[in-house]
Design an enzyme around this catalytic site. Structure first.
Site, PDB file in Angstrom:
ATOM      1  N   GLY A  47       0.329 -20.907  16.270  1.00  0.00           N
ATOM      2  CA  GLY A  47      -0.181 -19.546  16.255  1.00  0.00           C
ATOM      3  C   GLY A  47       0.756 -18.522  16.862  1.00  0.00           C
ATOM      4  O   GLY A  47       0.809 -17.378  16.419  1.00  0.00           O
ATOM      5  N   HIS A  90      -3.477  -2.886  -0.617  1.00  0.00           N
ATOM      6  CA  HIS A  90      -2.356  -2.427  -1.432  1.00  0.00           C
ATOM      7  C   HIS A  90      -1.240  -1.782  -0.607  1.00  0.00           C
ATOM      8  O   HIS A  90      -1.469  -1.093   0.379  1.00  0.00           O
ATOM      9  CB  HIS A  90      -2.852  -1.420  -2.477  1.00  0.00           C
ATOM     10  CG  HIS A  90      -3.405  -0.160  -1.857  1.00  0.00           C
ATOM     11  ND1 HIS A  90      -2.631   0.934  -1.549  1.00  0.00           N
ATOM     12  CD2 HIS A  90      -4.668   0.158  -1.474  1.00  0.00           C
ATOM     13  CE1 HIS A  90      -3.374   1.884  -1.016  1.00  0.00           C
ATOM     14  NE2 HIS A  90      -4.623   1.440  -0.954  1.00  0.00           N
TER      15      HIS A  90
END
Length: 220
Positions: free
Chosen positions: A81, A148
């Site tokens: 992580g 996006h």
């Protein structure tokens, strides 16, 4: 930032030999993504007491084993992580001539014209919509999304349920905690940490920790 790839090498879509580097919680979570596709999987650990053991029915080998003729053809997926930890392991593996693979759960949606670097992991129900650019060794945990036109650097970590809206820029080595919301168009500086549940509405400077709603710098 890394060079861009039109599509990451999605090892979960091919019958291949995979080495998952790290057999802690995240490694054990992503192992089924590979094993369910009939891949030959091993864990790699730097903890000597784990070498030769079996965790969740998967053999654990050492790094020395990994670079032996028996295993060196495996594609490596980093399951650590910490961005610093992943960066160090990536350098170690690259110096040894190892190749990196990527994993994508069958429930992931990657839509149009995204460019994703090698070593990415997209967990169940995560999503990347369109025209995003994502660097190397990105971890996108369950139910997280990238909208996006986002630009995401190398060794970035999304914990579960991260909401990254459009046109966000995230520099290298950023950690985004569970349930965080990133407002459209903001920029997050290198090495920053976004706390669990934070609502980030403004740019974040490098190497700071922000928490709360709205997110503010945590004074240390």
């Amino acid at each position: 930032m890394s060079r861009w790839f039109a599509c990451a090498s999605i090892v979960a879509m091919r019958n291949i030999r995979i080495a998952i580097y790290g057999c802690g919680g995240f490694g054990r979570e992503i192992e089924p993504l590979a094993s369910s596709m009939d891949a030959d999987v091993v864990f790699v650990s730097d903890i000597p007491s784990e070498h030769g053991s079996v965790i969740n029915h998967i053999r654990v080998i050492s790094f020395d084993d990994l670079i032996s003729p028996q295993h060196i053809d495996r594609e490596v997926v980093l399951a650590v992580g910490s961005s610093d930890g992943r960066r160090n392991l990536a350098a170690k593996c690259k110096a040894a001539g190892l190749r990196f693979g990527s994993l994508q759960a069958p429930t992931v949606r990657l839509l149009r014209d995204n460019k994703i670097g090698e070593g990415s992991v997209f967990c169940d129900y995560s999503m990347c919509t369109s025209n995003a650019r994502i660097g190397q060794h990105f971890q996108c945990n369950i139910y997280s999304y990238v909208a996006h036109d986002c630009v995401i650097g190398d060794f970035v970590t999304f914990a579960p349920r991260v909401n990254c809206n459009g046109n966000v820029t995230i520099e290298d080595d950023v950690y985004v905690g569970t349930g965080a919301f990133l407002k459209q168009g903001i920029r997050i500086g290198r090495g920053a940490t976004i706390g669990m549940g934070a609502v980030v509405t403004n740019d974040v400077l490098p190497d700071v920790v922000v928490v709360g709603n709205p997110a503010r710098v945590l004074e240390r």
